[in-house]
Write an enzyme that holds these catalytic residues in place. Structure first.
Site, PDB file in Angstrom:
ATOM      1  N   ASP A 110      77.242  44.040  81.077  1.00 54.29           N
ATOM      2  CA  ASP A 110      78.062  43.645  79.937  1.00 54.29           C
ATOM      3  C   ASP A 110      78.353  42.157  79.933  1.00 54.29           C
ATOM      4  O   ASP A 110      78.269  41.475  80.952  1.00 54.29           O
ATOM      5  CB  ASP A 110      79.376  44.426  79.937  1.00 54.29           C
ATOM      6  N   GLU A 125      82.359  45.385  83.555  1.00 57.82           N
ATOM      7  CA  GLU A 125      83.053  44.514  84.506  1.00 57.82           C
ATOM      8  C   GLU A 125      84.051  43.623  83.796  1.00 57.82           C
ATOM      9  O   GLU A 125      85.127  43.329  84.327  1.00 57.82           O
ATOM     10  CB  GLU A 125      82.031  43.668  85.276  1.00 57.82           C
TER      11      GLU A 125
END
Length: 581
Positions: free
Chosen positions: A172, A241
């Site tokens: 991400d 994250e």
């Protein structure tokens, strides 16, 4: 073939316990997104334009910051290709650019993958892209999907008795603000490569699709070279994250723990700092081996409201304001212990760089034997805003809510205090400090006081102040910067940069140290898997490049990217050749 696993979501954070009421029976007074020490040190040193004369202080004849022993892999078939072949670099840039063009953005609040697969459509595109871009990885490694989107690659070694190497990264990226899209030098999702500057531009280019692609590409090249690993190699890729990893790493880590057991990994490598060029010839690689802790404290002032024409001495907003004022004007004490990883970096800078003033160099180098010099060193660090927060617990009021109407007294005012907990402190000690100041204000204004369900001062006719701790994470265990595992890691870095990347710069000196993050990576969920966790990306990163992470014009040097590929290649081979459990 890809296997899919539906794993349950574990508790919030590892190694964090809800404080009990007994913890707070006695109150005591304690007198930049992810930020690495290298960035902070460079910010200070770069303020000097030329070396400072050192005539007033001599550097010790036997320096403590020494170059690690070099570890050269005997199997190095493609190292020169990775670092110096133009076509390899072009292909590597193309692979990274393609990943950047897939906008795997993650917000603060996200649905579960099973509940809304369409929300994660770009992640599925990225998975397909990986399959097409790294065919050998996907034909030779076991690929598993954990919680639909977490990717787990396993390259089975020939000796199952050996501890695996674990690489990490996250799929991400933080969202790009569409309102300032035009502020980017190149479109943020273009993955544009500028040959003149050697920069690859775009969101995720430096956080951390670069690392993710380097890990996949390093393994792909080893497979292309016919390499067979004796030790199992694992690649664990989370997908959230940037929103604390609640559905990605938080599920992947216990999945691995159940499969392999505690302390089962030889080492864990994740995103982190890289090499800093302190002056013309000096480079320091600070592998982050520690992270500060984290806790949010929600504080609420409960009153009784009413019409504003009949005002109390202080509204709940006023009481909250005074409490905030007291907390901000009584920060946590500085605690600069010599086992703080930032001391190792400062020591290297003091011994080998001419940019620090003599009195600062002397304070750094004599701190282990001179209490007065240690005090000077603490004062030096405390006087620089970019460094001081690495030697204390921080406290920032980030959210506040109170009042609904101009002529109505606020019945409730609440605010959230974010803390990054010093590595020598704890969540409990941090919350106790907040509770102390809340008690001071409660007693002054005649309010009750509670902590979670514990009544510390009974509620009064005016109301009460409540505190609750949230998102608790103790400081990370400090990974060793000595011993066999560290020596192979540091020796690989030393060989790659001293003997290969900087080989033509004959007077270049490379040193490898530990380092400290004030933020937290996905490694916070992996503590139980290894004592040897190093957050490091093998590239040379200028300060202006690091400042673009999570910001406009994020970019990375393509040369730094291929050096990260070479590190993955060499490190896997070195651990196989030199590692022992």
């Amino acid at each position: 073939m890809t296997e899919t696993h539906h794993a349950p979501l574990p508790d919030v954070y590892p190694s964090s316990k809800q404080p009990t009421s007994s913890t707070y029976s006695k109150c005591k007074k304690f007198g930049l997104p992810l930020i690495g020490l290298l960035t902070l040190l460079l910010a200070y040193i770069s303020s000097f334009t030329k070396p400072v004369p050192n005539s007033t202080f001599d550097v010790p004849a036997s320096p403590q910051c020494k170059k690690p022993q070099v570890y050269r892999p005997s199997f190095n078939k493609s190292v020169n290709l990775i670092l110096n072949d133009k076509q390899f670099k072009i292909d590597s840039i193309r692979k990274l650019s393609g990943a950047i063009q897939i906008p795997t953005e993650i917000s603060d609040t996200n649905p579960l993958p099973n509940d809304d697969p369409e929300y994660y459509s770009e992640f599925f595109k990225l998975h397909k892209y990986f399959e097409e871009t790294f065919p050998l990885v996907h034909s030779h490694l076991k690929v598993e999907k954990v919680n639909q989107l977490g990717l787990l690659y396993t390259w089975e070694g020939t000796d199952p008795s050996l501890k695996p190497i674990l690489f990490m990264a996250h799929q991400d990226v933080v969202p790009v603000n569409r309102e300032i899209w035009d502020s980017w030098q190149y479109p943020p999702l273009s993955g544009h490569y500028d040959q003149e500057t050697d920069y690859v531009w775009g969101r995720g280019s430096n956080d951390c699709k670069n690392l993710m692609l380097a890990e996949l590409e390093g393994i792909e090249q080893l497979l292309a070279d016919g390499y067979q690993t004796e030790r199992t190699v694992i690649l664990s890729l989370g997908f959230d994250e940037e929103s604390s990893g609640f559905m990605g790493a938080k599920v992947l880590a216990p999945f691995l723990l159940e499969r392999y057991g505690p302390d089962s990994m030889f080492s864990i490598i994740d995103e982190g700092a890289g090499l800093l060029r302190l002056d013309k010839n000096l480079y320091i690689a600070a592998a982050v081996n520690a992270e500060k802790g984290y806790v949010d404290v929600r504080i609420s002032i409960h009153g009784h409201g009413g019409h504003s024409s009949v005002q109390p001495d202080h509204t709940t907003i006023g009481v909250a304001s005074e409490l905030i004022y007291m907390m901000e004007n009584h920060p946590f004490d500085y605690n600069f212990s010599l086992d703080n990883p930032i001391y190792d970096v400062l020591q290297c800078a003091a011994e080998h760089s001419g940019f620090l003033p003599p009195h600062v160099r002397e304070a750094i180098l004599k701190a282990p034997v001179d209490e007065g010099k240690r005090k000077v060193l603490t004062e030096f660090a405390a006087s620089h805003p970019d460094i001081r927060d690495l030697i204390r617990t921080t406290r920032a009021v980030d959210v506040i809510n109170g009042g609904v109407k101009a002529n109505a007294l606020p019945g409730l005012t609440s605010f959230i205090v974010n803390h990054r907990v010093d590595i020598h402190s704890s969540v409990n000690e941090t919350v106790e400090n907040d509770l102390y100041w809340a008690r001071v204000i409660a007693e002054k204004h005649g309010y009750g006081l509670t902590f979670h369900d514990e009544i510390i001062i009974p509620e009064t006719k005016l109301g009460h102040i409540s505190l609750a701790s949230e998102k608790m994470l103790e400081p990370a265990p400090v990974s060793p910067t000595s011993g066999h595992v560290w020596e192979i890691f540091a020796g690989t870095v030393q060989n790659l940069f001293q003997n290969e990347i900087l080989a033509e710069q004959k007077d270049a000196d490379v040193y490898v140290t530990g380092g400290l993050f004030s933020g937290n990576t996905d490694t916070k969920y992996y503590w139980g898997l290894s004592k040897n966790i190093y957050r490091f990306v093998a590239g040379i990163f200028p300060f202006d490049q690091l400042r673009t992470i999570h910001s406009v014009n994020e970019h990375i040097s393509a040369s730094s990217h291929v050096s990260a590929v070479a590190f993955v290649y060499e490190y896997i081979v070195n651990v196989n050749e030199y590692g022992h459990d």
